[in-house]
Scaffold this motif. Sequence first.
Motif, short mmCIF file in Angstrom:
data_model
loop_
_atom_site.label_atom_id
_atom_site.label_comp_id
_atom_site.label_asym_id
_atom_site.label_seq_id
_atom_site.Cartn_x
_atom_site.Cartn_y
_atom_site.Cartn_z
N ASP A 778 0.83 -1.21 0.00
CA ASP A 778 0.00 0.00 0.00
C ASP A 778 0.87 1.26 0.00
N ARG A 779 1.94 1.23 0.80
CA ARG A 779 2.83 2.38 0.87
C ARG A 779 3.53 2.59 -0.48
N TYR A 780 3.93 1.50 -1.12
CA TYR A 780 4.57 1.58 -2.43
C TYR A 780 3.63 2.26 -3.44
N PHE A 781 2.38 1.83 -3.45
CA PHE A 781 1.42 2.41 -4.39
C PHE A 781 1.12 3.88 -4.06
N ASP A 782 1.14 4.22 -2.77
CA ASP A 782 0.94 5.62 -2.39
C ASP A 782 2.09 6.49 -2.91
N ARG A 783 3.32 5.97 -2.80
CA ARG A 783 4.49 6.73 -3.26
C ARG A 783 4.58 6.75 -4.79
N PHE A 784 4.18 5.63 -5.42
CA PHE A 784 4.28 5.51 -6.87
C PHE A 784 2.90 5.15 -7.46
N PRO A 785 1.96 6.08 -7.46
CA PRO A 785 0.58 5.76 -7.91
C PRO A 785 0.52 5.32 -9.36
N GLY A 786 1.51 5.73 -10.17
CA GLY A 786 1.50 5.29 -11.57
C GLY A 786 1.59 3.79 -11.70
N VAL A 787 2.34 3.14 -10.79
CA VAL A 787 2.45 1.68 -10.83
C VAL A 787 1.11 1.04 -10.54
N ARG A 788 0.40 1.58 -9.52
CA ARG A 788 -0.92 1.05 -9.20
C ARG A 788 -1.87 1.20 -10.40
N ASN A 789 -1.82 2.36 -11.06
CA ASN A 789 -2.70 2.59 -12.21
C ASN A 789 -2.35 1.65 -13.36
N TYR A 790 -1.04 1.45 -13.58
CA TYR A 790 -0.60 0.55 -14.65
C TYR A 790 -1.13 -0.86 -14.40
N ILE A 791 -1.01 -1.32 -13.17
CA ILE A 791 -1.48 -2.67 -12.83
C ILE A 791 -2.98 -2.78 -13.04
N ALA A 792 -3.73 -1.77 -12.59
CA ALA A 792 -5.19 -1.81 -12.74
C ALA A 792 -5.59 -1.83 -14.21
N LEU A 793 -4.95 -0.98 -15.02
CA LEU A 793 -5.30 -0.91 -16.44
C LEU A 793 -4.92 -2.22 -17.16
N THR A 794 -3.77 -2.77 -16.80
CA THR A 794 -3.31 -3.99 -17.46
C THR A 794 -4.21 -5.17 -17.12
N VAL A 795 -4.56 -5.30 -15.85
CA VAL A 795 -5.46 -6.38 -15.44
C VAL A 795 -6.82 -6.21 -16.11
N GLY A 796 -7.29 -4.97 -16.20
CA GLY A 796 -8.56 -4.72 -16.87
C GLY A 796 -8.50 -5.10 -18.34
N GLN A 797 -7.36 -4.81 -18.98
CA GLN A 797 -7.20 -5.14 -20.38
C GLN A 797 -7.23 -6.65 -20.61
#
Length: 922
Positions: A778-797
């Motif tokens: 959670d802390r990693y995603f808070d510091r690097f939100p782009g990674v969280r967004n990339y993962i969400a978009l990729t899984v959605g794709q």
Amino acid sequence: MSSNHLYLVDGSGYIFRAYHRLPPLTNRHGMPAGAVYGFTTMLWKLVDDLHKADGPTHLAVILDASSRTFRNDMYGAYKAHRPPPPEDLVPQFPLIRTATRAFSVPCIEEEGLEADDIIACYARAALAEGWQVTIVSSDKDLMQLIEPGLDMLDTMNNRRLGRDHVIEKFGVPPELLGDVLALMGDSVDNVPGVPGVGPKTASQLINEFGSLDAVLQNAETIKKPKLRESLLAHADNARLSRELVRLVCDRPLPEPLDALKLKGLPPEPLREFLAEQGFKSLLLRVGGEGQPGRSVLAEPAVAAAPVEIPEEPAFDHKSYECVTSEATLDLWITEATAEGRVAVDTETTHLDAIRAELVGVSLATASGRACYIPFGHVGDGLLSETPQQLPRELVLAKLKPLLENPSVLKIGQNLKYDLILFRRAGIDIIAYDDTMLLSYDLDAGLGGHGMDDLCKKHFSHDTISFKSVCGTGKSQITFDKVSLAQATEYAGEDADVTLRLWQRLKPRLSREAATRVYELVDRPLLAVVAEMEMAGISVDRAELSRLSADYAVEIARLEGVIHQAAGGPFTIGSPKQLGEVLFERMGLKGGRKGKSGVYSTDVNEMERLAAEGIEVARLVLEWRQLTKLKSTYTDALQQQINPVTGRVHTSFSMAVAQTGRLSSTDPNLQNIPIRTELGRRIRDAFVAAPGHVLLSADYSQIELRLAAHMADVPQLRTAFAEGQDIHNLTAQELFGTVDRDTRGRAKTINFAILYGISAFGLAGRLGVDRGEAQAIIDRYFDRFPGVRNYIALTVGQVREQGFVTTLFGRKTHLPGIKGKTVSERQAAERQAINAPIQGTSADIIKRAMVRMGPALAAEGLTSVKMLLQVHDELVFEVPEADAAAASTVIRRVMESAAEPYVRLSVPLGVEIGTGPSWGAAH
């Protein structure tokens, strides 16, 4: 005999054949409809175009109602390994049922029964009434039903299958086929069978003893030890398999036989269905472009016009020509030149292209039109004569202008092998396509890309097996001893299949946006990899021998320590004995037994025990690594030194790894462990030729750099641009301080996140509890939100379309995303997160490899040879005097390899080292 003739169509076979033969069309509503369109045209042909004198009076399409039947209750693992149907095929199943009924043809399915069982029930009932029966299928299970009055129609190859076909294919008549199938088993349906028993052995056993029961009753008398032991150990599985393949034929019919009477092709409701789907060309057949008030119908959206299924001629092995005269050879070369394209395949004496000798060449100029040109065959035995054939030098001299003609496209399957053979013969093939790579770039993740798999997938045809021509085991012969008649059928089929595959696959490139990755990455790499394999690399035999001796001493020492710690001697390499020692003799907790009743001692289990402080487990892991290093590398490499070149020549597979990476075999040079000193010492045995050094060029943290670009993470982009230590940055962001411990944890986290690791998995890696691991994520995603967004978009794709893509457009299909279990779907999601990053990395290093030769040549560095590609690293052999200049060129090419097609927002770093050995250079 009644004049009634019942045709029973195996609907599943038709559906999958239609799906794989057409591009991914959509109907006028934007829904997937390629399989619907194909199925409709195929059913139309069957219903309307069969010769009336032999046509059906009654007809039904039989489908599977669901994936679960009574066989799953009998054996829970039945069909457990079958992948789910393609995502875009699933919504077409209901439309196919509607299409069938639009033809006024019954569409029959029954819960709890497979389509094969329903077909068997109708077949038996019709035969009892004196009717003729034809099953429209080529499925081997249904061949059990063949008897007088019942045959099968293989529409793919336009042939009738009867009793003689079953005997020819399986060596037994239809009534004994079930016994053969029970012994063989079936990996596709997960029918267990008896391990080590294939079709030939199974038929021999049944013919010798008369039945499966008799085989099992007399197993003790069988002379071959392995076969005897396997039959005795797996007798219950054989009996179970017999029940699994036995077709049910006595259930009540869902519809009476009279309800299957064929009514011709009533215009309605067929016209309405075709109009609703937008199948304009088919609609014209029933005399209308639409019903009153309807707008003009659209064609399927993906194609400008609906794609008719091409009518392929049946495979006729007897039609292939054996070329033994110069005049005939000239005619084939003239024909190939006029066509402007020709499929080419080689027959040789060895699977290793560096050791193999050419025996003959096959060509195909059209579907069903192929020849074999033998020139290296010898008699099989001292007394047999060498068959008449053209001289090798003459054939190669005649073929050279054709193969080097840039205006004639050469088509091969796994063409790298043929490139090497012809290069060794002084012929440089130019202007080519590779059907294996076409399939790989279109369908990575959807099955194998070898010829046998592709032929089965696209044409429902089983190719002639190499074993059937050359035999197996001690009686196996090399291809130069095969008779010309057999060789012509086998080799001609190879070329014929290759050309048919090219005709099927090449048009899909542009429609499915795969042209860029094929033309800019994979196809131009073929010749580069062929050159690398031919170059090989030197190894120091004496150093390998010393390492083997050192490993043997250390292995013996470890065995003594392990035996002492375990309370007595046992066979460490036996999972059964090791499990009993750990969980019974030593009384360790947590042991789990598999279906065989043996405790699991796999790497995960041993690492768990080692993490709990169990010394025996840690020592066993070390023992396993050492024994593997010794057997796989230090011992085996000495045997793999080519006696002619004095070098080791690995084989790079270009269509195996799902993400686009090359893989290495015979020997595998990509799995040499480098984290331990013992593993690193193996690289010291790979040495440069006299007067040369080895140069290692390694992309630095390329996957993290690509993640910074693809996930758009400003902090990481800035850090890479400024040359900061990325793991220090992550440690500061996550833990507020940087030291050896936090940097190490940050490094683990950086790479783990890119592989979609769960809190549970990260907890194991870091040695923390699951709650703390989740807090770190959670802390990693808070510091690097782009990674969280990339993962969400990729899984959605991947959930939406079933595949993910690299920056170069390479697709990785992940059918597991539609898996039945949560673990299967989660595994596909993890793969999806990493595949675009790892795949883009693979594409970039491949582009660097393609550009490397011309760039070095432009600087006059023609003596520099690229030898190996291992993950993110390239290894070169360089004259000592050229090392500095070569380093400059190699770095420039690798750093700019993505451009101009992909412009990265982070720089690509390359670390270069040189030395007398691979270990010293790395």
